[in-house]
Motif scaffolding. Structure first.
Motif, short mmCIF file in Angstrom:
data_model
loop_
_atom_site.label_atom_id
_atom_site.label_comp_id
_atom_site.label_asym_id
_atom_site.label_seq_id
_atom_site.Cartn_x
_atom_site.Cartn_y
_atom_site.Cartn_z
N GLN A 1 92.26 81.39 -51.51
CA GLN A 1 92.21 80.12 -52.25
C GLN A 1 92.81 78.99 -51.42
OE1 GLN A 1 94.26 81.12 -55.90
NE2 GLN A 1 92.35 81.65 -56.97
N GLU B 1 90.46 78.02 -48.53
CA GLU B 1 89.30 77.26 -49.02
C GLU B 1 89.66 75.79 -49.22
OE1 GLU B 1 88.15 79.42 -52.48
OE2 GLU B 1 87.40 81.14 -51.33
N LYS B 2 90.87 75.54 -49.75
CA LYS B 2 91.30 74.15 -49.91
C LYS B 2 91.46 73.47 -48.54
CE LYS B 2 95.62 72.80 -51.11
NZ LYS B 2 96.06 71.62 -50.31
N ALA C 1 88.08 72.59 -47.19
CA ALA C 1 87.48 71.50 -47.96
C ALA C 1 88.06 70.15 -47.54
CB ALA C 1 87.71 71.73 -49.45
N VAL D 1 93.40 65.38 -55.60
CA VAL D 1 93.04 66.80 -55.44
C VAL D 1 93.89 67.57 -56.44
CG1 VAL D 1 92.98 68.77 -53.87
CG2 VAL D 1 92.48 66.47 -53.01
N THR E 1 92.61 73.30 -61.21
CA THR E 1 91.69 73.41 -62.34
C THR E 1 92.42 73.44 -63.68
OG1 THR E 1 91.67 75.82 -61.99
CG2 THR E 1 89.83 74.55 -61.07
N PHE F 1 90.39 72.17 -57.66
CA PHE F 1 90.42 73.43 -56.92
C PHE F 1 91.07 74.52 -57.76
CE2 PHE F 1 89.91 70.64 -53.25
CZ PHE F 1 89.02 71.37 -52.48
N ASP F 2 90.58 75.73 -57.62
CA ASP F 2 91.17 76.89 -58.26
C ASP F 2 92.28 77.42 -57.35
OD1 ASP F 2 91.90 79.24 -59.46
OD2 ASP F 2 89.93 80.19 -59.36
N PRO G 1 98.56 71.95 -55.74
CA PRO G 1 98.02 71.52 -54.44
C PRO G 1 99.04 70.80 -53.56
CG PRO G 1 96.46 71.04 -56.18
CD PRO G 1 97.71 71.50 -56.86
#
Length: 445
Positions: free
Chosen positions: A44, A47-48, A51, A323, A326, A354-355, A366
């Protein structure tokens, strides 16, 4: 010269677990003893990071620390091989073992306070690793943090490294989670806003939970970094919200360039604090001080959704985005407020969700996962290149996580010496991927 705000995210370590070690952090205590998924947590986070690069931002990587920390366990009286130490600590001091297994260095917002070279007397970027003295599982991070920063930012022409402040109740320092910078842009001199929880000379303090950041610590960092009095402001966090689970300022307020988004309960004597910020701010652009009323977002909703622990970033087109986790999207009041915020007259134009549930369940959103490091083009060129994210690095690190991380870790698994071997093997390979030399103080058997 262009200055980039480079977000260095903490890479989640292979021993990520829920041990409920953080008194004052509601999520940490509520989710204690649940099963954690280290692999999912790390993926996770990666992925952030990817992104952010796809949005056109500069993104860095901070490696996890060595866990379990057998060095600390040895100082606590345990002896023998590393495996023997794990077995003995699990039997005789399980609370110390849990502290030494914590993967909390993933929340790099607490790693250090970093000052823009434009603000510092010597024209260099300054780093002070946080001593994190309020919690044992975090206090043991400072030495490794210092070593890591010196490996990533090792050119003395551009970077000045300070030692962490002494471990003392008067000098509790939790890093950038209690510091933000307000300016026309990252390219211009700014106002350093330090938010503290307690002043030793005052009786204004929380009654239930500890105030982790002290005024004396914030003042010491400002002095060490060579920040001028005209460019610094020290504001006290509202002790009442600390007692509601707001353990850092970034759980109740967030700033970026000429925007400060804050809850109406964020600061002690809020009107006076906001007036002081307005008075000290020296930018030519209008300062957007956006107060969020409890009528729209309660303190309870702020803590459960981590709306203020979102990242507030400037996109390449000059607009700003939030950002957010979720959990904000799933909270009707918070989601409605964010949608309204993006339509109002301010630089914030969109919300990106974002999850990050694995981090959120331990009390980190985040903004907890990233340390803001302002770097101009020359300073950026001096950073260890393998610690900057791109698509190739993302796939390399994803494969590394898939290879080494467990899908599940419970509190009982911490007594298993094989987890120590797995973690050391993973980190040894990571140090080679990131080309950081011998930053890890262990020897493989």
């Amino acid at each position: 010269m262009t200055v980039y705000e480079v977000n260095f995210d903490g890479l989640v370590g292979p021993t990520h677990n829920y041990s409920g070690l953080s008194f004052g952090n509601v999520a940490s205590k509520n989710n204690a003893k649940q099963i954690a998924n280290p692999k999912k947590a790390a993926l996770q986070g990666l992925e952030k990071m990817l992104a952010m690069t796809k949005l056109g931002l500069k993104q860095g990587i901070l490696p996890p620390q060595v866990r379990p920390d057998t060095y600390t366990l040895r100082k606590l009286g345990f002896s023998g091989s590393d495996k023997d130490i794990i077995t003995k600590a699990a039997k005789h001091a399980p609370q110390f073992l849990k502290a030494c297994y914590s993967a909390s260095s993933m929340w790099s917002a607490n790693a250090a306070t970093v000052s823009n070279s434009l603000d510092c007397y010597d024209g260099k970027v300054h780093f002070t690793p946080a001593n994190l003295s309020n919690k044992l599982h975090r206090a043991i991070e400072a030495e490794q943090t210092s070593r890591t920063f010196k490996a990533i930012f090792k050119n003395n022409q551009y970077f000045t490294h300070h030692e962490p402040l002494p471990h003392h109740p008067l000098l509790g320092d939790e890093g950038a989670a209690n510091h933000t910078r307000l300016a026309n842009s990252h390219n211009e001199k700014g106002l350093s806003l330090f938010v503290y929880g307690e002043d030793a000379l005052s009786d204004i303090k929380p009654r239930i939970y500890p105030a982790r950041q002290t005024l004396a610590a914030s003042e010491a960092i400002a002095r060490a970094h060579g920040l001028s009095d005209a460019d610094c402001l020290f504001v006290q966090q509202n002790p009442d919200v600390i007692d509601q689970g707001v353990f850092h300022n970034d759980v109740i307020a967030i700033g970026n360039e000429n925007v400060l988004l804050y809850h109406e309960m964020a600061f002690y004597q809020s009107a006076r604090a906001v007036d002081a910020i307005n008075t000290k701010y020296q930018g030519d652009k209008p300062l957007h001080l956006i107060e969020v009323s409890s009528d729209y977002v309660s303190v309870e909703d702020a803590v459960s959704s981590y709306i203020f622990n979102s990242q507030l970033i400037t996109l390449p087109n000059g607009t700003m985005a939030i950002v957010a986790p979720t959990e904000c999207q799933n909270n009707d009041k918070v989601a409605t407020y964010l949608a309204t915020l993006c339509e109002a007259s301010n630089p914030i134009s969109q919300v990106i969700y974002f999850d990050l549930q694995q981090s959120m369940k331990n009390g980190g959103g985040p903004a907890c996962l990233r340390l803001r490091v302002p770097l101009n083009e020359l300073e950026l060129s001096a950073v260890a290149p393998e610690c900057l994210m791109d698509e190739v690095k993302y796939h390399t690190l994803t494969a590394w996580v898939e290879k080494h991380y467990r899908d599940a870790i419970s509190e009982d698994d911490l007594a298993d010496p094989s987890l120590l071997v797995e973690s050391q093997t993973a980190l040894d390979e990571l140090s080679q991927i990131l080309k950081l030399g011998s930053i890890y103080p262990f020897q493989m058997d």
